[in-house]
Design an enzyme around this catalytic site. Structure first.
Site, PDB file in Angstrom:
ATOM      1  N   CYS A   1      -5.808  11.819   6.133  1.00 46.59           N
ATOM      2  CA  CYS A   1      -5.646  12.317   7.386  1.00 46.59           C
ATOM      3  C   CYS A   1      -5.436  13.816   7.662  1.00 46.59           C
ATOM      4  O   CYS A   1      -4.435  13.882   8.608  1.00 46.59           O
ATOM      5  CB  CYS A   1      -4.779  11.262   8.011  1.00 46.59           C
TER       6      CYS A   1
ATOM      7  N   ALA B   1      -1.625   2.518  -2.006  1.00 47.23           N
ATOM      8  CA  ALA B   1      -1.668   1.400  -1.124  1.00 47.23           C
ATOM      9  C   ALA B   1      -0.898   1.410   0.299  1.00 47.23           C
ATOM     10  O   ALA B   1      -1.292   0.831   1.169  1.00 47.23           O
ATOM     11  CB  ALA B   1      -1.771  -0.002  -1.762  1.00 47.23           C
ATOM     12  N   ALA B   2       0.576   1.879  -0.104  1.00 47.39           N
ATOM     13  CA  ALA B   2       1.357   1.448   1.130  1.00 47.39           C
ATOM     14  C   ALA B   2       1.069   2.289   2.430  1.00 47.39           C
ATOM     15  O   ALA B   2       0.522   3.546   2.026  1.00 47.39           O
ATOM     16  CB  ALA B   2       2.662   1.731   0.692  1.00 47.39           C
ATOM     17  N   PRO B   3       1.181   1.940   3.507  1.00 46.55           N
ATOM     18  CA  PRO B   3       1.696   0.626   4.068  1.00 46.55           C
ATOM     19  C   PRO B   3       0.701  -0.731   3.826  1.00 46.55           C
ATOM     20  O   PRO B   3       1.121  -1.685   3.784  1.00 46.55           O
ATOM     21  CB  PRO B   3       2.061   0.618   5.533  1.00 46.55           C
ATOM     22  N   GLY B   4      -0.554  -0.024   3.468  1.00 44.80           N
ATOM     23  CA  GLY B   4      -1.494  -1.413   3.107  1.00 44.80           C
ATOM     24  C   GLY B   4      -2.402  -1.621   4.105  1.00 44.80           C
ATOM     25  O   GLY B   4      -3.243  -2.791   3.781  1.00 44.80           O
ATOM     26  N   ASN B   5      -2.836  -0.915   5.104  1.00 50.47           N
ATOM     27  CA  ASN B   5      -3.674  -1.120   5.939  1.00 50.47           C
ATOM     28  C   ASN B   5      -5.219  -1.128   5.333  1.00 50.47           C
ATOM     29  O   ASN B   5      -6.033  -1.826   5.664  1.00 50.47           O
ATOM     30  CB  ASN B   5      -3.667  -0.086   7.128  1.00 50.47           C
ATOM     31  N   LYS B   6      -5.452  -0.240   4.612  1.00 51.97           N
ATOM     32  CA  LYS B   6      -6.886   0.071   3.849  1.00 51.97           C
ATOM     33  C   LYS B   6      -6.727  -1.302   2.881  1.00 51.97           C
ATOM     34  O   LYS B   6      -7.781  -2.050   2.592  1.00 51.97           O
ATOM     35  CB  LYS B   6      -7.065   1.130   3.298  1.00 51.97           C
TER      36      LYS B   6
HETATM   37  C1  SAM Z   1      -1.502   8.212   2.469  1.00 57.18           C
HETATM   38  S1  SAM Z   1      -0.090   6.812   2.200  1.00 57.18           S
HETATM   39  C2  SAM Z   1      -1.516   5.798   1.896  1.00 57.18           C
HETATM   40  C3  SAM Z   1      -1.968   4.779   3.219  1.00 57.18           C
HETATM   41  C4  SAM Z   1      -2.753   3.486   2.783  1.00 57.18           C
HETATM   42  N1  SAM Z   1      -3.856   3.692   2.219  1.00 57.18           N
HETATM   43  C5  SAM Z   1      -2.731   2.803   4.146  1.00 57.18           C
HETATM   44  O1  SAM Z   1      -4.007   3.004   4.644  1.00 57.18           O
HETATM   45  O2  SAM Z   1      -2.038   1.956   4.622  1.00 57.18           O
HETATM   46  C6  SAM Z   1      -0.233   7.552   0.502  1.00 57.18           C
HETATM   47  C7  SAM Z   1       0.669   6.338  -0.474  1.00 57.18           C
HETATM   48  O3  SAM Z   1       0.433   6.775  -1.599  1.00 57.18           O
HETATM   49  C8  SAM Z   1       1.604   6.767  -2.351  1.00 57.18           C
HETATM   50  N2  SAM Z   1       1.254   7.399  -3.490  1.00 57.18           N
HETATM   51  C9  SAM Z   1       1.347   8.813  -3.779  1.00 57.18           C
HETATM   52  N3  SAM Z   1       1.102   9.165  -4.915  1.00 57.18           N
HETATM   53  C10 SAM Z   1       0.688   8.044  -5.692  1.00 57.18           C
HETATM   54  C11 SAM Z   1       0.846   7.586  -7.127  1.00 57.18           C
HETATM   55  N4  SAM Z   1       0.389   8.529  -8.009  1.00 57.18           N
HETATM   56  N5  SAM Z   1       0.720   6.378  -7.489  1.00 57.18           N
HETATM   57  C12 SAM Z   1       0.692   5.323  -6.528  1.00 57.18           C
HETATM   58  N6  SAM Z   1       1.104   5.655  -5.198  1.00 57.18           N
HETATM   59  C13 SAM Z   1       1.064   6.847  -4.853  1.00 57.18           C
HETATM   60  C14 SAM Z   1       2.491   7.268  -1.284  1.00 57.18           C
HETATM   61  O4  SAM Z   1       3.911   6.769  -1.796  1.00 57.18           O
HETATM   62  C15 SAM Z   1       2.224   6.531  -0.160  1.00 57.18           C
HETATM   63  O5  SAM Z   1       2.686   5.423   0.140  1.00 57.18           O
END
Ligand code: SAM
Length: 542
Positions: A399, A253-258
């Site tokens: 992305c 989820a982070a940073p959380g836009n989606k």
């Molecule tokens: C591409 S970013 C997500 C961006 C987010 N969807 C947004 O639009 O703001 C990927 C995120 O997934 C987290 N992540 C990676 N593997 C993970 C897992 N197995 N479980 C939970 N979070 C994970 C990473 O730390 C990172 O913050």
């Protein structure tokens, strides 16, 4: 160290690819990092200087400044001092492109004195260059040199958790510096104008350099600055949502836009389970969700791969936007700022949790190995999501523009045992933003044009977005665990080859209600074999 030296040191740090932008700010001696007041100021100067570097560097070279002023800007600098090249760069930026067109330092500081000796010539050369290029103002230099990033519009997502669309438009078109709403999209949009995005109702499209950091709707979370392509996954996930269906998981989820977009598409009702594995990024997620007034999101700092599908019996839709190479992100400079709180002047999210570095060519083998690791992690995430008992829609996005992380992951997911056991298939084009023209590349999907049409690609420079990929897996009916087990055991009897393939891929153990793990399946198979052997022995004895 003064402000300019700090910024130059940070650029040196980025140039030599020593680490993340935060690391570069720390290297510049700012203990408070990029979030402190000084850190933000230095960071802004770093980004602005890098934006104009394609103009400033040749300008300085044409005047041979480093040579003429070599006493002040020596080629070899003492240990710990910034390089002369980058110190000159940040000084030239402030003289020629800052709001006050001034270097903010004492008139007696030798580097400032050196630059000021050439100020008149520098300004004259810049005007000449502007006229030669037919640019209406010097800020347009930012767009020069095929700078794709600078041509990407500023996308404003109206966050309906805070403000409704019409009210936001009314705010934007009134006030002391109103924007003009125009009917016809033109790319890039004219300054101080905007139009409604032709594909997404929630988006408004502004000129690339438009700033919102002083806008009250931005301050209260009504405006979310989010690249258009990055809005697609939530939109595809929530298609035809009726509010009664069940719950949602955002697995990464982070940073959380989606997550906040999903929350808004649910009318801030129901429940979204937001997983984030990283401690640091989880804090950012919490801040972003609070800022976007998301009341229907339960954020957990947890690894999605360790979640037990049986604990989420009501979840019907899952979003996976896992860590990726970020190869589609072209506005790397804006992206430097995009780190949760520092989103004010940016249009794209930080879509990778890799340390941020300026793009430089990567060795082919290193790249292949990195992509391989990312792709197997991405596949593992999809396979895990496929086990959720009531899930009927999984959106997978990156992305990245690399086939290894896009079509090839989709293909592998469609061929994995979970897809077969649970009846997952790729959603057709009609369910995945059908009006978006650019689809997947059939060649990477064993030539299957229907599959290719089912996924979305965005190409930077052509689609007015960053590079992006979206796919959606669906299944008709969420089957009960018993049905699945029955189906699986039938398949196991029939297909030994699949088991050996599974072994190679390796799936995490799962103790929930989902399908049994490969290792437990193998144990069952072994038991069956032993049983057969035992019975044949028995027969022989008898
Ligand atoms: C591409 S970013 C997500 C961006 C987010 N969807 C947004 O639009 O703001 C990927 C995120 O997934 C987290 N992540 C990676 N593997 C993970 C897992 N197995 N479980 C939970 N979070 C994970 C990473 O730390 C990172 O913050």
């Amino acid at each position: 160290m003064n402000f300019y030296k700090q910024a130059a040191t940070a650029i040196d740090h980025l140039d030599t690819k020593q680490g993340s932008v935060k690391g570069s700010i720390a290297a510049a001696g700012l203990g408070s990092g990029a979030n402190g007041k000084e850190g933000k100021r230095v960071l802004a100067l770093v980004i602005e200087s890098l934006k104009y570097r394609p103009i400033l560097q040749p300008l300085s070279e044409s005047l041979k400044l480093l040579d003429v002023e070599r006493k002040i800007f020596p080629q070899k600098v003492p240990a710990g001092a910034p390089s002369s090249k980058n110190l000159l760069l940040v000084l030239l930026h402030d003289l020629l492109f800052s709001k006050d067109a001034k270097i903010q330092a004492s008139d007696k500081w030798p580097p400032k004195m050196a630059v000021m000796r050439h100020a008149t010539r520098l300004k004259a050369e810049l005007v000449k260059l502007q006229i030669k290029k037919g640019l209406s103002n010097k800020e347009s230099f930012e767009m020069e040199g095929g700078n794709i990033a600078a041509m990407i519009p500023r996308y404003v997502r109206c966050n309906s958790n805070v403000v409704d669309h019409d009210t936001l438009i009314q705010h934007l078109t009134s006030g002391p510096r109103p924007f003009k709403l125009v009917d016809t999209p033109t790319y890039p949009p004219e300054p101080q104008t905007f139009f409604r995005d032709p594909h997404l109702d929630e988006l408004l499209v502004f000129a690339p350099s438009t700033k919102f950091d002083q806008n009250p709707d931005y301050a209260n979370g009504g405006i979310i600055l989010q690249d258009k392509a990055s809005c697609f996954p939530a939109k595809v996930l929530m298609q035809d949502w009726d509010g009664e269906e069940g719950e949602i998981i955002d697995g990464t989820a982070a940073p959380g836009n989606k997550t906040s977009f999903i929350s808004a598409l649910m009318g801030n009702e129901g429940k979204v389970h937001a997983f984030e594995r990283s401690h640091q990024r989880f804090k950012t997620l919490e801040k972003m969700l609070a800022r976007a007034s998301c009341k229907n999101v339960a954020a957990k700092r947890a690894d999605f791969l360790e979640s037990k599908p049986g604990d989420f019996a009501k979840v019907t839709r899952i979003l996976l936007d896992p860590s990726c190479s970020g190869s589609g992100i072209v506005n790397r400079l804006d992206y430097l700022l995009e780190d949760g709180e520092l989103v004010a002047s940016t249009g794209v999210k930080n879509n990778t949790d890799e340390p941020l570095q300026l793009a430089e060519p990567e060795d082919d083998d290193v790249k292949a190995e990195r992509l391989d690791k990312l792709a197997s992690f991405q596949l593992q995430m999809i396979r895990h999501a496929m086990k959720f008992p009531a899930a009927k829609r999984i959106v997978y996005s990156t992305c990245s523009v690399y086939k290894e992380e896009d079509e090839e992951v989709v293909l592998n997911a469609l061929e994995c045992p979970e897809a077969r056991d649970y009846g997952w298939k790729l959603a057709p084009r009609s369910e995945v933003l059908p009006l978006w023209e650019r689809r997947g590349i059939a060649e990477h999907l064993k030539g299957d044009q229907v599959l290719a049409d089912g996924v979305i690609r965005c190409v930077p420079g052509e689609d007015h977005t960053n590079g992006f990929f979206v796919s959606c897996f669906i299944r008709g009916e969420a089957q009960g665990a018993a049905d699945q087990k029955r189906k699986r055991s039938t398949d196991e009897e029939e297909n030994d080859d699949v088991l050996s393939n599974d072994e190679e891929v390796g799936v995490a153990e799962d103790e929930g209600d989902g399908p049994k793990t490969i290792s437990s399946r193998k144990q069952k198979k072994n038991k069956r074999k032993k049983k057969k052997k035992a019975s044949s022995v028995t027969v022989a004895v008898i």
